[in-house]
Write an enzyme that holds these catalytic residues in place. Structure first.
Site, PDB file in Angstrom:
ATOM      1  N   PRO A  20       0.838  -1.208   0.000  1.00 32.36           N
ATOM      2  CA  PRO A  20       0.000   0.000   0.000  1.00 32.36           C
ATOM      3  C   PRO A  20       0.872   1.257   0.000  1.00 32.36           C
ATOM      4  CG  PRO A  20       0.056  -0.973   2.189  1.00 32.36           C
ATOM      5  CD  PRO A  20       0.829  -1.902   1.304  1.00 32.36           C
ATOM      6  N   ASP A  74       5.794   2.324   2.382  1.00 42.13           N
ATOM      7  CA  ASP A  74       4.926   1.172   2.596  1.00 42.13           C
ATOM      8  C   ASP A  74       4.094   1.499   3.834  1.00 42.13           C
ATOM      9  OD1 ASP A  74       3.755  -1.232   3.350  1.00 42.13           O
ATOM     10  OD2 ASP A  74       5.543  -2.445   2.986  1.00 42.13           O
ATOM     11  N   HIS A  75       2.815   1.771   3.640  1.00 44.72           N
ATOM     12  CA  HIS A  75       1.987   2.282   4.733  1.00 44.72           C
ATOM     13  C   HIS A  75       1.839   1.272   5.873  1.00 44.72           C
ATOM     14  CE1 HIS A  75      -0.576   5.071   6.668  1.00 44.72           C
ATOM     15  NE2 HIS A  75      -1.086   5.637   5.593  1.00 44.72           N
ATOM     16  N   ARG A  76       2.144   0.017   5.611  1.00 40.07           N
ATOM     17  CA  ARG A  76       2.099  -0.975   6.686  1.00 40.07           C
ATOM     18  C   ARG A  76       3.224  -0.753   7.688  1.00 40.07           C
ATOM     19  NH1 ARG A  76       2.653  -6.205   3.001  1.00 40.07           N
ATOM     20  NH2 ARG A  76       4.377  -4.845   2.348  1.00 40.07           N
ATOM     21  N   ALA A  77       4.355  -0.247   7.213  1.00 43.42           N
ATOM     22  CA  ALA A  77       5.532  -0.070   8.062  1.00 43.42           C
ATOM     23  C   ALA A  77       5.784   1.383   8.428  1.00 43.42           C
ATOM     24  CB  ALA A  77       6.766  -0.647   7.358  1.00 43.42           C
TER      25      ALA A  77
END
Length: 249
Positions: free
Chosen positions: A39, A221-224
């Site tokens: 994402p 990376d919007h997860r991290a």
């Protein structure tokens, strides 16, 4: 669409087919994986370059001469990109939560900043890595980057020289590109897209001044790395670029 379906859209004899080599196939596969599974989130800001350009000129003028096969040459010749690499590495160390990689079971927190640098080569691109860029001087980064880029173009890099890394830099400023957003290269959580430095009108204390400005876009990376953390990282990068003496201490 299948290959046959695509080709039926064009008149026979109006094209030629150039088969994909393994590099192009690998690049295509990784780009599709990256855009499909990561994402992406984008942050852009402008950095003033005048202090950096002045320091670069001063440092290059002070470079000692050394003997080479072609005679004497400066021991180093710094580019803006060399200083961008150093600034990105130092920014990651200043904002360590952004120096990470995502896995399904855990966040991988890196202890050093290993900066990949996108290099265009015939048929594609490759990203050789400056290991421990946070610890290296600008002259070491510059000479190492020139060696890696040269061997990348002749396809003589070892796998360990382009695999891994904790972030990457992609610079299209030399082509006059003002700004763009780069695709993250897994397992990285960030990539910095660097545009051209150009003279622009800026307002300072109510007065219009001329400054050399460079636009940069951070893909995360919007997860991290979420928005606030990405903004903190990009802010740290901007401070280093606009106060470049801090990269020498």
């Amino acid at each position: 669409m299948s290959d046959d379906q695509v080709l039926k859209l064009f008149a026979e004899g109006s094209y030629e087919l150039v088969p994909h080599d393994n590099m192009r196939k690998t690049i295509a596969r990784r780009l599709v994986e990256a855009k499909s599974t990561i994402p992406h989130f984008y942050l852009t800001l402008d950095c003033e370059l005048d202090a950096l350009l002045a320091l670069r000129t001063q440092l290059n003028a002070a470079a000692p001469m050394r003997k080479t096969d072609k005679g004497e040459a400066p021991a180093y010749k710094l580019s803006v990109n060399d200083m961008v690499i150093k600034a990105m590495a130092m920014a990651l160390m200043a904002v360590p939560d952004a120096n990470a990689s995502w896995t399904d079971s855990a966040m991988v927190k890196h202890k050093h900043a290993d900066v990949g640098v996108a290099v265009s080569i015939p048929g594609g691109l490759i990203t050789p890595i400056i290991r421990h860029a946070d610890e290296k001087t600008l002259s070491v980064i510059s000479n190492e980057m020139k060696d890696l880029a040269s061997r990348a173009r002749s396809r003589k890099l070892k796998p360990e020289e382009y695999q891994g890394g904790t972030t990457a830099v992609s610079n299209l400023g030399m082509f006059g590109i003002k700004d763009f957003a780069a695709v993250i290269n897994p397992p990285h959580a960030t990539i910095l897209a660097v545009g051209a430095g150009e003279e622009r009108a800026v307002v300072k204390k109510g007065e219009i001044k001329i400054a050399t400005v460079m636009s940069v876009t951070l893909s995360t990376d919007h997860r991290a790395v979420d928005g606030a953390l990405g903004a903190e990282l990009l802010g740290a990068f901007k401070r280093l670029i606009e106060n470049p003496m801090s990269m020498l201490v």
